[in-house]
Design an enzyme around this catalytic site. Structure first.
Site, PDB file in Angstrom:
ATOM      1  N   PRO A  30       0.817  -1.220   0.000  1.00 43.69           N
ATOM      2  CA  PRO A  30       0.000   0.000   0.000  1.00 43.69           C
ATOM      3  C   PRO A  30       0.847   1.265   0.000  1.00 43.69           C
ATOM      4  CG  PRO A  30      -0.537  -1.457   1.857  1.00 43.69           C
ATOM      5  CD  PRO A  30       0.737  -1.957   1.263  1.00 43.69           C
ATOM      6  N   TYR A  31       0.207   2.325  -0.420  1.00 43.43           N
ATOM      7  CA  TYR A  31       0.774   3.664  -0.386  1.00 43.43           C
ATOM      8  C   TYR A  31      -0.198   4.531   0.403  1.00 43.43           C
ATOM      9  CZ  TYR A  31       1.744   8.401  -1.924  1.00 43.43           C
ATOM     10  OH  TYR A  31       2.000   9.744  -1.943  1.00 43.43           O
TER      11      TYR A  31
END
Lengths: 74, 74, 74, 74, 74, 74
Positions: free
Chosen positions: A2-3
């Site tokens: 994820p970011y």
């Protein structure tokens, strides 16, 4: 993988180095726990936004804070 | 008409003016070559992020760099 | 540790799977070459934007494409 | 509940505090008028980007401004 | 008044509605606890990115997942 | 040379094509009027976010809309 991008007000309201470390650690753990994401490829980017540059309700945060303060004094 | 946003660590790791010019030129050429995009309407925005504000693996880059350095000394 | 976000028009102008792979590979190599960044922690995210949702010069891309086409016919 | 992010060039081209207040107020009103959005939950974040970090046409804005100036002198 | 943007892979890896509710609730609580932020003005936006459109290490997630799978079969 | 990104709720609340054209036109004019920016290099990108993916106050917009509706019925 994820970011995560977190924007908060900066200047006199900016988070401390320790608070930023806590945010980074806990958001990463949250994504591992809820979505089983690998911390090694979890990016967390914190951006501190000048209070003149963040508007809510059509007013900058600077103006909002001044009004809130003025109201407390009356 | 592409829009490209590149975030890298800043501070002591910040790219030089020349490196930023190279990135802008080459990313623009890449989009022209691969996707036939018009350079005249290709935006490239580079953002330099403080190392305290960028986390990977649940730790800030500041902490990661310190650990990597300590490990090299042992 | 860079993060790269590329926005391009989608729909009939969307890049193919092969073009996206090429973009991802070449942007990652570019950052390794120019800034010595580690590919293992380089993120590239491509976003395809509907042509009704992307404006330049005060007009959506849909309208711009129609006008360009009409002009070619005259 | 909209979120609006406006990026403009900073440095010598940075908007004044008054211009930023005007942008925040007018973008918020625009979303209320066109889409009936509630100003109380409309966020506007303005980011000022260094001219070395913003590229168009494969060149940084710094270089573009220099070329435009040189052309005016001839 | 924080703004949080979380990008994760979508498609077969997309989070469920319940997982998204949990992320929204917990990130909001985290910002209230660590930075004393008001939940009423905390925005959390989750974006699901197609696996062809997310690259790490110079390869799309689609390719990475295929290679990981192939390796498990050998 | 501004870049404007507008995120609004999509699905049943998504703006129409006409509303998007109006937003693009008016935001571009606003930046020309207040900051003297050139419309030819003003980008406006509208993103429609699923109501399950947008949280405010620790709840998704889907849940918030259901609660608001339930309250109206009582």
């Amino acid at each position: 993988m994820p970011y995560v991008n977190i924007k908060v007000t900066g200047g006199s309201e900016a988070p401390t180095v320790e608070q930023k470390q806590e945010l980074i650690r806990e958001v990463t753990q949250l994504l591992a726990r809820v979505l089983n994401k690998n911390p090694a490829t979890t990016f967390v980017i914190i951006e501190e936004v000048d209070m003149d540059n963040w508007g809510v309700g059509g007013e900058s945060t600077t103006v909002r804070r001044q009004k809130a303060k003025a109201q407390q004094l009356t």
